[in-house]
Design a protein around this motif. Structure first.
Motif, PDB file in Angstrom:
ATOM      1  N   GLU A 242      79.061   7.989  36.672  1.00  0.00           N
ATOM      2  CA  GLU A 242      79.653   9.156  36.591  1.00  0.00           C
ATOM      3  C   GLU A 242      78.614  10.316  37.322  1.00  0.00           C
ATOM      4  OE1 GLU A 242      82.054  10.473  34.697  1.00  0.00           O
ATOM      5  OE2 GLU A 242      82.543   8.217  34.882  1.00  0.00           O
ATOM      6  N   SER A 243      79.338  11.390  37.675  1.00  0.00           N
ATOM      7  CA  SER A 243      78.519  12.365  38.501  1.00  0.00           C
ATOM      8  C   SER A 243      77.250  12.827  38.065  1.00  0.00           C
ATOM      9  CB  SER A 243      79.491  13.675  38.403  1.00  0.00           C
ATOM     10  OG  SER A 243      80.664  13.370  39.184  1.00  0.00           O
ATOM     11  N   ALA A 244      77.043  12.849  36.845  1.00  0.00           N
ATOM     12  CA  ALA A 244      75.467  13.184  36.345  1.00  0.00           C
ATOM     13  C   ALA A 244      74.650  12.523  37.028  1.00  0.00           C
ATOM     14  CB  ALA A 244      75.393  13.174  34.880  1.00  0.00           C
ATOM     15  N   ARG A 245      74.944  10.842  37.023  1.00  0.00           N
ATOM     16  CA  ARG A 245      73.817   9.790  37.649  1.00  0.00           C
ATOM     17  C   ARG A 245      73.862   9.983  39.200  1.00  0.00           C
ATOM     18  NH1 ARG A 245      74.797   4.022  36.054  1.00  0.00           N
ATOM     19  NH2 ARG A 245      73.082   3.742  37.022  1.00  0.00           N
ATOM     20  N   LEU A 246      75.011  10.543  39.798  1.00  0.00           N
ATOM     21  CA  LEU A 246      74.984  10.545  41.196  1.00  0.00           C
ATOM     22  C   LEU A 246      73.998  11.731  41.625  1.00  0.00           C
ATOM     23  CD1 LEU A 246      78.805   9.931  41.894  1.00  0.00           C
ATOM     24  CD2 LEU A 246      76.941   8.432  41.898  1.00  0.00           C
ATOM     25  N   ARG A 247      73.785  12.755  40.846  1.00  0.00           N
ATOM     26  CA  ARG A 247      72.678  13.699  41.170  1.00  0.00           C
ATOM     27  C   ARG A 247      71.334  13.345  41.370  1.00  0.00           C
ATOM     28  NH1 ARG A 247      74.583  18.826  40.526  1.00  0.00           N
ATOM     29  NH2 ARG A 247      76.573  18.961  39.819  1.00  0.00           N
ATOM     30  N   GLU A 248      71.076  11.981  40.710  1.00  0.00           N
ATOM     31  CA  GLU A 248      69.885  11.434  40.956  1.00  0.00           C
ATOM     32  C   GLU A 248      69.648  10.739  42.473  1.00  0.00           C
ATOM     33  OE1 GLU A 248      66.680   8.171  39.021  1.00  0.00           O
ATOM     34  OE2 GLU A 248      68.501   8.476  38.140  1.00  0.00           O
ATOM     35  N   ALA A 249      70.935  10.060  42.907  1.00  0.00           N
ATOM     36  CA  ALA A 249      71.055   9.635  44.103  1.00  0.00           C
ATOM     37  C   ALA A 249      70.829  10.524  45.264  1.00  0.00           C
ATOM     38  CB  ALA A 249      72.495   8.979  44.101  1.00  0.00           C
ATOM     39  N   VAL A 250      71.394  11.809  44.912  1.00  0.00           N
ATOM     40  CA  VAL A 250      71.527  12.822  45.964  1.00  0.00           C
ATOM     41  C   VAL A 250      69.795  13.313  46.014  1.00  0.00           C
ATOM     42  CG1 VAL A 250      72.278  15.050  46.532  1.00  0.00           C
ATOM     43  CG2 VAL A 250      73.776  13.388  45.711  1.00  0.00           C
ATOM     44  N   ALA A 251      69.227  13.327  44.978  1.00  0.00           N
ATOM     45  CA  ALA A 251      67.852  13.811  44.949  1.00  0.00           C
ATOM     46  C   ALA A 251      67.126  12.925  45.613  1.00  0.00           C
ATOM     47  CB  ALA A 251      67.463  13.872  43.489  1.00  0.00           C
ATOM     48  N   ALA A 252      67.231  11.648  45.696  1.00  0.00           N
ATOM     49  CA  ALA A 252      66.652  10.597  46.467  1.00  0.00           C
ATOM     50  C   ALA A 252      67.124  10.410  47.595  1.00  0.00           C
ATOM     51  CB  ALA A 252      66.944   9.256  45.839  1.00  0.00           C
TER      52      ALA A 252
END
Length: 238
Positions: free
Chosen positions: A45-55
């Motif tokens: 889900e998109s909420a978890r993908l924000r962590e990937a982008v932050a990384a």
């Protein structure tokens, strides 16, 4: 063991995968900077993908165009690009042409025509990779190895498609040599395509969570990693 806990230490897992890529590259006498890691976000889900982008992940891969389009909209505030990596029906070409930067599963002239037409209308271009069925498994999409060069030649007139290499899914097998044969075949086809200037930068997108180190050793320039980064995908509820 893959950590399947939501949003738990993505940056740590990303670092570990990159270290494994670096080690595999160096063992094969390659420069690790020549291999890109494409996070595959299927069912994440998109909420978890924000962590990937932050990384630090700035391009994400998605199998299904509908899911990619939804996430593209939900994450439109972020500076990211999308690569569609799954089989695409010609009637969905318009959807991909609207937002994707890269398409890694081009496997027919008919689909190329549909994509080019939609991209021309949108005033856009797109990087594409031709998907090759190197394993010969009926369950997998992709052009047959013996037809790959003919398709690459036929793609020359499509000005909105930047053909930049090849993609494959290796054999579903516990036998590492069977898997490596698929990777070597793709590399050989890429090299033949290079002789005729048919594959741009000569990208080799091959290798996933279970076999990416072997793929790197066999020449991969892009590895598509989902489970090892995001955890085991949840099964659909009945």
């Amino acid at each position: 063991m893959v950590d399947s806990t939501p949003d738990s230490g993505f940056a740590t897992r990303l670092k570990a995968i990159r270290e494994r890529i670096d080690l595999a590259a160096r063992s094969a006498g390659r420069n690790p900077v020549d291999i890109r890691l494409l996070p595959v976000t299927k069912t994440v889900e998109s909420a978890r993908l924000r962590e990937a982008v932050a990384a630090g992940c700035r391009r994400l891969g998605e199998n299904k165009v509908q899911e990619a389009a939804r996430k593209h909209h939900e994450l439109s505030d972020l500076d990211i690009e999308w690569a569609v990596i799954g089989h695409l029906q010609t009637n969905k070409a318009r959807n991909v042409a609207a937002f994707a930067t890269e398409f890694q599963a081009l496997d027919s002239l008919r689909l190329a025509e549909a994509l080019d037409r939609r991209l021309q209308a949108a005033g856009r271009g797109m990087v594409v990779l031709v998907q090759v069925n190197t394993s010969g498994e009926a369950s997998k999409s992709g052009v047959a190895p013996g037809e790959t060069l003919d398709l690459l030649r036929a793609l020359r007139p499509f000005s909105s498609l930047r053909v930049n290499g090849l993609m494959t899914l290796a054999a579903r097998s516990e036998d590492e040599e069977s898997v490596r044969r698929c990777f070597r075949l793709l590399r050989e086809l890429r090299d033949r395509g290079r002789d005729e200037s048919l594959v741009g930068d000569g990208e080799l997108s091959m290798g996933m969570s279970g076999d990416f180190e072997a793929a790197v050793e066999e020449g991969a320039t892009c590895v598509r990693i989902g489970t090892a980064l995001f955890g085991v995908r949840a099964l659909p509820t009945k």
